[in-house]
Design a protein around this motif. Structure first.
Motif: not given
Length: 141
Positions: A9-13, A47-53, A70-76, A120-122
């Motif tokens: 029900d909550e908003q997600t990434t 930043p929240r809801d963003e990813y990076a290489y 290689a790494t992949l970061g994600l804040d979700f 749901v959590g960050q």
């Protein structure tokens, strides 16, 4: 049906594509080098809801292929985090600084569940991806 609805029900990434054809609206301030191996450095914190290489990646139209380191970061924000992966290799999953598991990737692209929670959590993910593994898109539940 008798199956309970588990849609959050909550908003997600939002769903996040890792190929340039769909644009890169959730990419954390990085510019991708299209269709060739490029070196990336992920900003910290993301930043929240963003990813990076991080490390070396080849970003294609529909997917990104891991190179050395290689790494992949994600804040979700989500209960569940999924990633479509293909190729052959491993992905070491670290959640909020703690390694939680290693996923073995083999063959045609398919959906892998990286995070599963009861609520749901960050969170913050860092994926260490072995060379040759292809990442297509993140989805969230």
């Amino acid at each position: 049906t008798d199956v309970p609805d588990s849609t959050p029900d909550e908003q997600t990434t939002p769903e996040t594509y890792l190929g340039y054809r769909h644009g890169t609206p959730n990419l954390a301030g990085q510019t991708v080098v299209e269709d060739q191996m490029g070196a990336y450095r992920a900003p910290v914190p993301l930043p929240r809801d963003e990813y990076a290489y991080g490390g070396r990646w080849s970003v294609g139209a529909e997917s990104s292929t891991a190179g050395p380191e290689a790494t992949l970061g994600l804040d979700f924000v989500a209960r569940d985090v999924y990633l479509v992966l293909g190729g052959s290799g491993t992905v070491r999953v670290s959640m909020n600084g703690t390694t939680t598991r290693t996923v073995t990737v083999r063959g045609e692209p398919r959906l892998y569940r990286l995070v599963g929670s009861s609520m749901v959590g960050q969170g913050s993910l860092v994926l260490a991806v072995s060379p040759g593994v292809q990442a297509y898109d993140f989805t969230f539940g």
